[in-house]
Design a protein around this motif. Structure first.
Motif, short mmCIF file in Angstrom:
data_model
loop_
_atom_site.label_atom_id
_atom_site.label_comp_id
_atom_site.label_asym_id
_atom_site.label_seq_id
_atom_site.Cartn_x
_atom_site.Cartn_y
_atom_site.Cartn_z
N SER A 133 6.29 13.32 0.74
CA SER A 133 6.51 14.34 1.76
C SER A 133 5.57 14.16 2.94
O SER A 133 5.98 14.31 4.09
N ALA A 134 4.32 13.85 2.66
CA ALA A 134 3.32 13.72 3.74
C ALA A 134 3.57 12.49 4.60
O ALA A 134 3.38 12.53 5.81
N THR A 135 3.98 11.39 3.97
CA THR A 135 4.13 10.13 4.70
C THR A 135 5.52 9.92 5.27
O THR A 135 5.69 9.20 6.24
N GLY A 136 6.52 10.54 4.62
CA GLY A 136 7.90 10.26 5.01
C GLY A 136 8.42 8.99 4.36
O GLY A 136 9.52 8.54 4.64
N TYR A 137 7.62 8.39 3.49
CA TYR A 137 8.01 7.16 2.80
C TYR A 137 8.91 7.48 1.62
O TYR A 137 8.87 8.58 1.08
N GLY A 138 9.66 6.48 1.18
CA GLY A 138 10.42 6.59 -0.05
C GLY A 138 9.49 6.45 -1.24
O GLY A 138 8.28 6.22 -1.10
N ARG A 139 10.06 6.59 -2.44
CA ARG A 139 9.25 6.57 -3.66
C ARG A 139 8.49 5.26 -3.82
O ARG A 139 7.32 5.26 -4.14
N ARG A 140 9.14 4.13 -3.59
CA ARG A 140 8.48 2.83 -3.78
C ARG A 140 7.31 2.64 -2.82
O ARG A 140 6.25 2.18 -3.22
N GLN A 141 7.51 2.98 -1.55
CA GLN A 141 6.43 2.83 -0.58
C GLN A 141 5.27 3.78 -0.90
O GLN A 141 4.11 3.41 -0.75
N ALA A 142 5.61 5.00 -1.32
CA ALA A 142 4.55 5.95 -1.66
C ALA A 142 3.76 5.46 -2.87
O ALA A 142 2.53 5.54 -2.89
N LEU A 143 4.45 4.93 -3.88
CA LEU A 143 3.75 4.39 -5.06
C LEU A 143 2.89 3.19 -4.69
O LEU A 143 1.79 3.02 -5.22
N ALA A 144 3.37 2.36 -3.78
CA ALA A 144 2.57 1.22 -3.33
C ALA A 144 1.31 1.70 -2.61
O ALA A 144 0.22 1.15 -2.82
N LEU A 145 1.44 2.72 -1.79
CA LEU A 145 0.29 3.28 -1.08
C LEU A 145 -0.71 3.89 -2.06
O LEU A 145 -1.92 3.70 -1.93
N ILE A 146 -0.21 4.59 -3.07
CA ILE A 146 -1.08 5.16 -4.11
C ILE A 146 -1.78 4.04 -4.87
O ILE A 146 -2.97 4.13 -5.15
N GLY A 147 -1.05 2.97 -5.16
CA GLY A 147 -1.66 1.81 -5.83
C GLY A 147 -2.77 1.19 -5.00
O GLY A 147 -3.82 0.80 -5.53
N GLN A 148 -2.57 1.09 -3.70
CA GLN A 148 -3.61 0.56 -2.82
C GLN A 148 -4.84 1.46 -2.83
O GLN A 148 -5.98 0.98 -2.83
N ALA A 149 -4.60 2.78 -2.86
CA ALA A 149 -5.73 3.71 -2.91
C ALA A 149 -6.49 3.56 -4.22
O ALA A 149 -7.72 3.64 -4.24
N ARG A 150 -5.79 3.30 -5.31
CA ARG A 150 -6.45 3.05 -6.60
C ARG A 150 -7.28 1.77 -6.55
O ARG A 150 -8.40 1.73 -7.03
N GLU A 151 -6.69 0.71 -5.97
CA GLU A 151 -7.38 -0.58 -5.90
C GLU A 151 -8.65 -0.51 -5.07
O GLU A 151 -9.62 -1.21 -5.36
N THR A 152 -8.65 0.31 -4.04
CA THR A 152 -9.84 0.42 -3.19
C THR A 152 -10.86 1.41 -3.75
O THR A 152 -11.90 1.62 -3.14
N GLY A 153 -10.54 2.04 -4.89
CA GLY A 153 -11.47 2.95 -5.53
C GLY A 153 -11.42 4.39 -5.05
O GLY A 153 -12.28 5.19 -5.39
N LEU A 154 -10.40 4.73 -4.25
CA LEU A 154 -10.29 6.09 -3.75
C LEU A 154 -9.67 7.03 -4.77
O LEU A 154 -9.82 8.25 -4.67
N LEU A 155 -8.96 6.47 -5.75
CA LEU A 155 -8.37 7.25 -6.85
C LEU A 155 -8.81 6.61 -8.16
O LEU A 155 -9.08 5.40 -8.21
N THR A 156 -8.84 7.40 -9.22
CA THR A 156 -9.22 6.87 -10.51
C THR A 156 -8.13 5.93 -11.04
O THR A 156 -6.97 6.09 -10.68
N PRO A 157 -8.51 4.99 -11.90
CA PRO A 157 -7.49 4.11 -12.48
C PRO A 157 -6.44 4.92 -13.23
O PRO A 157 -6.74 5.99 -13.79
N ARG A 158 -5.23 4.39 -13.28
CA ARG A 158 -4.15 5.12 -13.92
C ARG A 158 -4.35 5.24 -15.41
O ARG A 158 -4.10 6.27 -16.02
N HIS A 159 -4.80 4.17 -16.06
CA HIS A 159 -5.03 4.16 -17.50
C HIS A 159 -6.48 3.79 -17.76
O HIS A 159 -7.01 2.89 -17.13
N ALA A 160 -7.08 4.47 -18.71
CA ALA A 160 -8.46 4.15 -19.06
C ALA A 160 -8.49 2.83 -19.82
O ALA A 160 -7.66 2.57 -20.70
N ARG A 161 -9.41 1.97 -19.43
CA ARG A 161 -9.54 0.67 -20.11
C ARG A 161 -10.38 0.83 -21.35
O ARG A 161 -11.37 1.54 -21.38
N ARG A 162 -9.98 0.11 -22.38
CA ARG A 162 -10.72 0.21 -23.64
C ARG A 162 -11.62 -0.98 -23.83
O ARG A 162 -11.48 -2.02 -23.42
#
Length: 155
Positions: A126-155
């Protein structure tokens, strides 16, 4: 997106037209809308979506389908009251910044949606106006740069 006429009711000099609108996405999501166009305004009669939509998503949905509906009726943006500047006119969405600033803003939207108990992916869409795939890619980039926590905890 497909738009098709359902029926029309004429009264005096005015008319109200009902249309069926279907938005189908590559990931299997689907939105079906029964909409009424009356006096160059668009109203929703019924909305069915899988997965379900939040109230914020309904606002974005209205922005997506308003122009195709008015075009199906033969009413362009210039035929609306005020030459397209009426209260029902589409709102222009500012361009989403690219790079680190875009990731930072997306991460902020994501976290605030999580805190409010809303779907964070739909909030970013909603905020970006992007479709689901582009929004997920942007969220993934935010995770990679350390702005969001990893999706799954590593063991």
């Amino acid at each position: 997106m497909s738009v098709g006429p359902a029926w029309e009711v004429r009264e005096d000099e005015g008319a109200a037209s009902w249309f069926t609108v279907r938005l189908a996405f590559a990931d299997g999501a689907r939105i079906d809308v029964l909409a009424v166009v009356c006096e160059a305004c668009v109203f929703f009669e019924d909305v069915r979506a899988r997965p379900a939509l939040s109230p914020d998503d309904l606002t974005v949905l209205a922005d997506w389908i308003e122009e195709p509906l008015l075009a199906a009726c033969g009413l362009g943006a210039d035929s609306r009251a005020g030459g397209g500047t009426s209260a029902g006119a589409r709102r222009a969405r500012p361009a989403w910044p690219r790079g680190t600033e875009g990731c930072r803003r997306a991460a902020g939207v994501y976290r605030s949606a999580q805190e409010e108990g809303r779907d964070p992916v739909l909030a970013v869409m909603s905020a970006t106006g992007y479709g689901r795939r582009q929004a997920l890619a942007l969220i993934g980039q935010a995770r990679e740069t350390g702005l969001l926590t990893p999706r799954h905890a590593r063991r």
